[in-house]
Scaffold this active site. Sequence first.
Site, PDB file in Angstrom:
ATOM      1  N   ARG A   1      -1.786   9.066   3.550  1.00 55.83           N
ATOM      2  CA  ARG A   1      -0.733   8.655   4.486  1.00 55.83           C
ATOM      3  C   ARG A   1       0.481   9.563   4.352  1.00 55.83           C
ATOM      4  O   ARG A   1       1.038  10.027   5.360  1.00 55.83           O
ATOM      5  CB  ARG A   1      -0.337   7.204   4.232  1.00 55.83           C
ATOM      6  CG  ARG A   1       0.918   6.806   5.019  1.00 55.83           C
ATOM      7  CD  ARG A   1       1.261   5.338   4.897  1.00 55.83           C
ATOM      8  NE  ARG A   1       1.438   4.879   3.529  1.00 55.83           N
ATOM      9  CZ  ARG A   1       1.756   3.632   3.202  1.00 55.83           C
ATOM     10  NH1 ARG A   1       1.876   2.715   4.141  1.00 55.83           N
ATOM     11  NH2 ARG A   1       1.899   3.301   1.932  1.00 55.83           N
TER      12      ARG A   1
ATOM     13  N   GLU B   1       2.132 -11.701  -2.319  1.00 55.79           N
ATOM     14  CA  GLU B   1       2.901 -10.848  -1.393  1.00 55.79           C
ATOM     15  C   GLU B   1       3.057 -11.633  -0.085  1.00 55.79           C
ATOM     16  O   GLU B   1       2.126 -12.329   0.345  1.00 55.79           O
ATOM     17  CB  GLU B   1       2.150  -9.536  -1.160  1.00 55.79           C
ATOM     18  CG  GLU B   1       2.914  -8.601  -0.230  1.00 55.79           C
ATOM     19  CD  GLU B   1       2.355  -7.182  -0.221  1.00 55.79           C
ATOM     20  OE1 GLU B   1       2.169  -6.590  -1.299  1.00 55.79           O
ATOM     21  OE2 GLU B   1       2.097  -6.678   0.885  1.00 55.79           O
TER      22      GLU B   1
HETATM   23  C1  3HB Z   1       2.226  -0.067   2.075  1.00 58.43           C
HETATM   24  O1  3HB Z   1       1.772   0.724   1.250  1.00 58.43           O
HETATM   25  O2  3HB Z   1       2.275   0.205   3.286  1.00 58.43           O
HETATM   26  C2  3HB Z   1       2.716  -1.379   1.616  1.00 58.43           C
HETATM   27  C3  3HB Z   1       2.266  -1.944   0.453  1.00 58.43           C
HETATM   28  C4  3HB Z   1       2.733  -3.187   0.070  1.00 58.43           C
HETATM   29  C5  3HB Z   1       3.678  -3.846   0.799  1.00 58.43           C
HETATM   30  C6  3HB Z   1       4.140  -3.281   1.957  1.00 58.43           C
HETATM   31  C7  3HB Z   1       3.643  -2.041   2.370  1.00 58.43           C
HETATM   32  O3  3HB Z   1       2.263  -3.780  -1.041  1.00 58.43           O
END
Ligand code: 3HB
Length: 334
Positions: free
Chosen positions: A149, A328
């Site tokens: 990414r 999360e």
């Molecule tokens: C991400 O890598 O896009 C991401 C990861 C997370 C929380 C938010 C975004 O654990």
Amino acid sequence: MATYPHGLRCRLVRSPEATPSGRHVLGRVAFLGHHSAPAVRAGASEIGIHLVGAEVERVTEVWETDSPVVSGMYQDLAYAHDGEYLFCAGQVPEGGSYREPVRNAYRAAFDLIGKLDYPHVMRIWHFIGDINRANADGMEIYRDFCLGRAEAVDHHLGRAGDMPAATGIGALGGGISWYLLASRSGRVRNLENPLQVPAPSYPHLYGPRPPKFARATSFSPPGIDGAGDLFVAGTASILGHETVHAGDIAKQCDVTLGNMAMVMSRENLLAHGIDDGRTLKDLRFVKVYVRRAEDLPVVRAACAAAFSDTAEIVYFTVDICRSDLLVEIEGIAP
Ligand code: 3HB
């Protein structure tokens, strides 16, 4: 979500049901007991994400608009757009290394956004199978994903490229499934949280390239000058750049909810030049990711106390981007 001219709206559907008349579907994201590749079905972009066991209730997130939609495939991406909003879904098949396929998938999405002219990306979700396991070269799959990414973002936006709120969370299988929302002429402002180091500035300790996302994104639709919608990214028990309260689900919930409250607060919005302020009670579409099924009762109780009775809340039992994180949470405040 609030209704605007050319309004974008989200619905969580727990059983198959018809689209209300006058609405047009841009995208359907089905959370299933298996994955299904992005495709155009009944004129909308559709993807199936392996996020629930066969025994768990299935939920579909539906993104709708007031204007007629044009849909299609671009490389492996299924997209739909209405002149103001773009929904696009992709899937990177399971494999030994994700860096290159993720870079290619992101590049295809950047190309599509450019070709169709939807330059303002407001939210991205990624669901990553075996997120904490090692890839064929021994690198954790989440870090491998972040590397691909970051390289694509560098290429398209430059090293300091500004990315919107995102989620990067485990999936139960199926490689990496992902989808995004973008706008042609709305205003996107990416927000950070003063309690957390911006993810793109994380030290190398967490992987060769940092995660490129913002803690929240404020989206003002065209013609609306005010604050608009607030997309809160996947948020966890991280202060500074460190995980806090490893092993303690109740305390991780408190820190997570505190982080969300802070990023949405008037103080933080004003610091980003936005004359508005929100609280956890304003969140509507809340997704809660819990690593261990046995923690669900504690997490449900914390969420019931924190969020409005009218919020739609869905719970998934999946892994989280760091192996010491137990919960999360993300949401949208329209
Ligand atoms: C991400 O890598 O896009 C991401 C990861 C997370 C929380 C938010 C975004 O654990």
